[in-house]
Enzyme design. Sequence first.
Site, mmCIF file in Angstrom:
data_model
loop_
_atom_site.group_PDB
_atom_site.id
_atom_site.type_symbol
_atom_site.label_atom_id
_atom_site.label_comp_id
_atom_site.label_asym_id
_atom_site.label_seq_id
_atom_site.Cartn_x
_atom_site.Cartn_y
_atom_site.Cartn_z
ATOM 1 N N CYS A 2 -1.860 -22.508 5.977
ATOM 2 C CA CYS A 2 -0.912 -22.899 4.728
ATOM 3 C C CYS A 2 -0.337 -24.340 5.040
ATOM 4 O O CYS A 2 0.315 -24.576 6.174
ATOM 5 C CB CYS A 2 0.042 -21.889 4.368
ATOM 6 S SG CYS A 2 -0.680 -20.312 3.982
ATOM 7 N N ARG A 27 -6.317 -28.776 8.441
ATOM 8 C CA ARG A 27 -5.991 -27.378 9.088
ATOM 9 C C ARG A 27 -6.502 -26.175 8.655
ATOM 10 O O ARG A 27 -6.655 -24.903 9.123
ATOM 11 C CB ARG A 27 -4.513 -27.012 8.738
ATOM 12 C CG ARG A 27 -3.476 -28.270 9.362
ATOM 13 C CD ARG A 27 -2.127 -28.276 8.479
ATOM 14 N NE ARG A 27 -1.397 -28.984 9.463
ATOM 15 C CZ ARG A 27 -0.294 -28.409 10.417
ATOM 16 N NH1 ARG A 27 0.081 -27.168 10.123
ATOM 17 N NH2 ARG A 27 0.520 -29.143 11.099
ATOM 18 N N TRP A 74 -4.041 -20.181 3.108
ATOM 19 C CA TRP A 74 -4.958 -19.546 3.853
ATOM 20 C C TRP A 74 -4.468 -18.078 3.850
ATOM 21 O O TRP A 74 -3.574 -17.808 4.109
ATOM 22 C CB TRP A 74 -4.838 -20.141 5.491
ATOM 23 C CG TRP A 74 -5.726 -19.583 6.382
ATOM 24 C CD1 TRP A 74 -7.075 -20.047 6.427
ATOM 25 C CD2 TRP A 74 -5.650 -18.616 7.217
ATOM 26 N NE1 TRP A 74 -7.738 -19.506 7.605
ATOM 27 C CE2 TRP A 74 -6.993 -18.439 7.968
ATOM 28 C CE3 TRP A 74 -4.669 -17.663 7.708
ATOM 29 C CZ2 TRP A 74 -7.271 -17.621 9.298
ATOM 30 C CZ3 TRP A 74 -4.864 -16.935 8.516
ATOM 31 C CH2 TRP A 74 -6.115 -16.870 9.142
ATOM 32 N N ASN A 99 4.785 -20.714 3.148
ATOM 33 C CA ASN A 99 3.743 -20.552 4.228
ATOM 34 C C ASN A 99 4.426 -19.246 5.207
ATOM 35 O O ASN A 99 5.733 -19.050 5.141
ATOM 36 C CB ASN A 99 3.800 -21.639 5.291
ATOM 37 C CG ASN A 99 3.277 -22.850 4.833
ATOM 38 O OD1 ASN A 99 2.637 -22.686 3.569
ATOM 39 N ND2 ASN A 99 3.425 -23.820 5.488
ATOM 40 N N GLY A 100 3.664 -18.252 5.862
ATOM 41 C CA GLY A 100 4.297 -17.314 6.697
ATOM 42 C C GLY A 100 3.929 -15.815 5.947
ATOM 43 O O GLY A 100 3.024 -15.769 4.878
ATOM 44 N N GLU A 478 -14.332 -20.720 27.498
ATOM 45 C CA GLU A 478 -14.313 -21.750 26.567
ATOM 46 C C GLU A 478 -15.676 -22.107 25.840
ATOM 47 O O GLU A 478 -15.793 -22.356 24.767
ATOM 48 C CB GLU A 478 -13.584 -22.842 27.183
ATOM 49 C CG GLU A 478 -13.566 -24.226 26.490
ATOM 50 C CD GLU A 478 -12.667 -23.911 25.189
ATOM 51 O OE1 GLU A 478 -12.044 -22.950 24.898
ATOM 52 O OE2 GLU A 478 -12.747 -25.070 24.304
ATOM 53 N N LYS A 482 -16.532 -21.721 21.871
ATOM 54 C CA LYS A 482 -16.952 -22.904 21.172
ATOM 55 C C LYS A 482 -18.039 -22.443 20.237
ATOM 56 O O LYS A 482 -18.254 -22.699 19.248
ATOM 57 C CB LYS A 482 -17.259 -24.158 22.200
ATOM 58 C CG LYS A 482 -15.975 -24.857 22.644
ATOM 59 C CD LYS A 482 -15.185 -25.592 21.685
ATOM 60 C CE LYS A 482 -13.749 -24.888 21.107
ATOM 61 N NZ LYS A 482 -12.600 -24.954 21.992
ATOM 62 N N GLU A 485 -17.395 -19.976 17.380
ATOM 63 C CA GLU A 485 -16.526 -20.231 16.479
ATOM 64 C C GLU A 485 -17.192 -21.117 15.470
ATOM 65 O O GLU A 485 -16.665 -21.399 14.208
ATOM 66 C CB GLU A 485 -15.198 -20.739 16.813
ATOM 67 C CG GLU A 485 -14.937 -22.101 17.605
ATOM 68 C CD GLU A 485 -13.593 -22.292 17.862
ATOM 69 O OE1 GLU A 485 -12.560 -22.027 17.184
ATOM 70 O OE2 GLU A 485 -13.373 -22.745 19.139
ATOM 71 N N LYS A 600 -6.595 -24.802 11.738
ATOM 72 C CA LYS A 600 -6.591 -25.718 12.609
ATOM 73 C C LYS A 600 -5.090 -25.251 13.434
ATOM 74 O O LYS A 600 -4.974 -25.210 14.611
ATOM 75 C CB LYS A 600 -6.503 -27.160 12.164
ATOM 76 C CG LYS A 600 -6.254 -28.184 13.451
ATOM 77 C CD LYS A 600 -7.464 -28.199 14.214
ATOM 78 C CE LYS A 600 -6.971 -28.876 15.608
ATOM 79 N NZ LYS A 600 -7.912 -28.500 17.019
HETATM 80 C C1 F6R Z 1 -10.273 -22.660 19.413
HETATM 81 C C2 F6R Z 1 -8.808 -23.248 19.171
HETATM 82 C C3 F6R Z 1 -7.981 -22.161 19.088
HETATM 83 C C4 F6R Z 1 -6.677 -22.766 19.491
HETATM 84 C C5 F6R Z 1 -5.334 -21.691 19.352
HETATM 85 C C6 F6R Z 1 -4.113 -22.247 19.786
HETATM 86 O O1 F6R Z 1 -11.185 -23.828 19.396
HETATM 87 O O2 F6R Z 1 -8.797 -24.460 18.812
HETATM 88 O O3 F6R Z 1 -8.180 -21.068 19.688
HETATM 89 O O4 F6R Z 1 -6.609 -23.266 20.921
HETATM 90 O O5 F6R Z 1 -5.357 -21.428 17.860
HETATM 91 O O6 F6R Z 1 -3.641 -23.243 19.037
HETATM 92 P P1 F6R Z 1 -2.657 -24.301 20.005
HETATM 93 O O7 F6R Z 1 -3.245 -24.852 20.874
HETATM 94 O O8 F6R Z 1 -2.222 -25.350 18.629
HETATM 95 O O9 F6R Z 1 -1.520 -23.522 20.166
#
Ligand code: F6R
Length: 605
Positions: A2, A27, A74, A99-100, A478, A482, A485, A600
């Site tokens: 959001c 995002r 979202w 948001n929230g 990882e 990738k 997702e 994001k």
């Molecule tokens: C996967 C990805 C997520 C973030 C996670 C934490 O590709 O990007 O798993 O790593 O949501 O996000 P941050 O690093 O912003 O705390």
Amino acid sequence: MCGIVGAVAQRNIVSVLIEGLRRLEYRGYDSCGVAVLAGGEPKRARSVARVADLDEQVRETRLEGVTGIAHTRWATHGAPVTDNAHPIFSRNELAIVHNGIIENYETLRDMLRGKGYEFISQTDTEVIAHLIQSLYSGDLFAAVREATGHLHGAYAIAVLHKSQPDTVVGARQGSPLVVGLGEGENFLASDALALAGSTDRFMFLEEGDVCELTLEKVRVFDRDGKPAARDVRQVAAYGGAVELGPYRHFMQKEIFEQPRAISDTIPQSDVFDASLFGETAPKAFAEIDSLLILACGTSYYSGLTAKYWLESIAKIPTQVEIASEYRYRDSVPNPKSLVVVISQSGETADTIAALKHAQSLGHKHTLSVCNVATSAMVRMTELSFLTHAGREIGVASTKAFTTQLVALFVLAATLGKMRGNISAKQEADYIRQLRHLPAALNSVLALEPQIIAWSEEFSRKENALFLGRGLHYPIALEGALKLKEISYIHAEAYPAGELKHGPLALVTEAMPVVTVAPNDALLEKLKSNIQEVRARGGQLYVFADADTKIVNDEGLHVIRMPEHYGLLSPILHVVPLQLLAYHTACSRGTDVDKPRNLAKSVTVE
Ligand code: F6R
């Protein structure tokens, strides 16, 4: 996730609000909307398509106004349908974006129904709208302050009311909100980035703050209801939109930006010095006896990799926990443990909550490894180390991950040096290897054509296994994350030694097994694990260091990596896995930069 934009001005503000939403689009969201006060009434446009569609709607309907709020949603409570899209109205007098998540929304809804309020949406947001409206008696700022006292959960809100045409009121608790200061106009947003082009002067609101924006003035009250002064900061870094250049997607661009991002993150200094982490770091580091790393998703995997470095280079006990688990379990706090939060955005709700939890348990020293200098986490921690990945637009994190690894390696080497575990020669070697990393990465990126060939085959699969050992097990994790997702292929990662304890049962000719094979101390063990898979007809896809002597054979497909890169090898080995996921997703035609259901920056729990 959001996003909020709000404005009070003397000009038609709709295009500024829409542009703000555009900047927050990356995002992830599933509906959007804008409301303005027009002719003394709140009027809105909402869309379950993209911001571009909303823009068309506002042009067609000639929606105009000088005071307005806008939102990208979202979905949490209620499906992504128009009725649930924000702004949400109360009795056609008040409009709100939120948001929230409000945890006590059911109790409040029952109470408000009892007062005659009708609920049209399934959102928890409508509860806040009616609650503020029910408390309103000519002063929106006062009504919002009173209403926030009844809310449990996380929120950032922006509200307007038809009786106060030149006012927007905001409040935050657990979700970020910033005020942007203009000349004769003022703005509100969940991220300063949304306001690039409108202002570069910001006030970052603190937990519990409620603010009132009018044309000439911004008032802030803190959580205790007292007037509060918040510093005004000039943030020039929020420039124009990021261009895609010759790349097909931002994710591909960001994978190829890694040599630059890493070179920008490596400290200039020729020695590892605690002061790289903040003024008080030399004292803090001298006081600690262990580390507690808290993070989510990809950032959690960088923490897992760092554990190997911290325990082998610095010989300091290190615990790594998923933030959303740590915050809710009983743990035994150690005030001498340095709490390290790792985050690309610095706004991830689970990681912020875990950090607060650790602080409440008496942890004294805290450090954030983060990509956003102005983020909540950087502001909340005593120490910080900024990664210089630059803005990451693709939802799947790539350059943020490798720059986090660089930061954490520097932390391990710095603590190792302070604790007398690395010699001057070792220090010089590490610095030299770090400086050579961008060139080494360029040679890995040159493997793209071979990886594209593999990705054609992967795109026809529905499952994949990833194997790694030791330092490279988090890299396998990882790689699997990738792939799942962005290509939606189900992928699991295992430490290769675990295969025979269960997952081997999944291995058939149809199962691709991606293996990370550096030439390290575990190579011979890994080779045995490879044979276990081959013996069951499994198809192995191995990224093998040049000096491993693993070569193409039946059921064994090999892409040759450069010579082994010692302890920094995970930073090289993750890159072909990023490219494999990317090209597989492209072959399957998915929305690579905005994969389904994902956002994001995950600012809700
Ligand atoms: C996967 C990805 C997520 C973030 C996670 C934490 O590709 O990007 O798993 O790593 O949501 O996000 P941050 O690093 O912003 O705390």
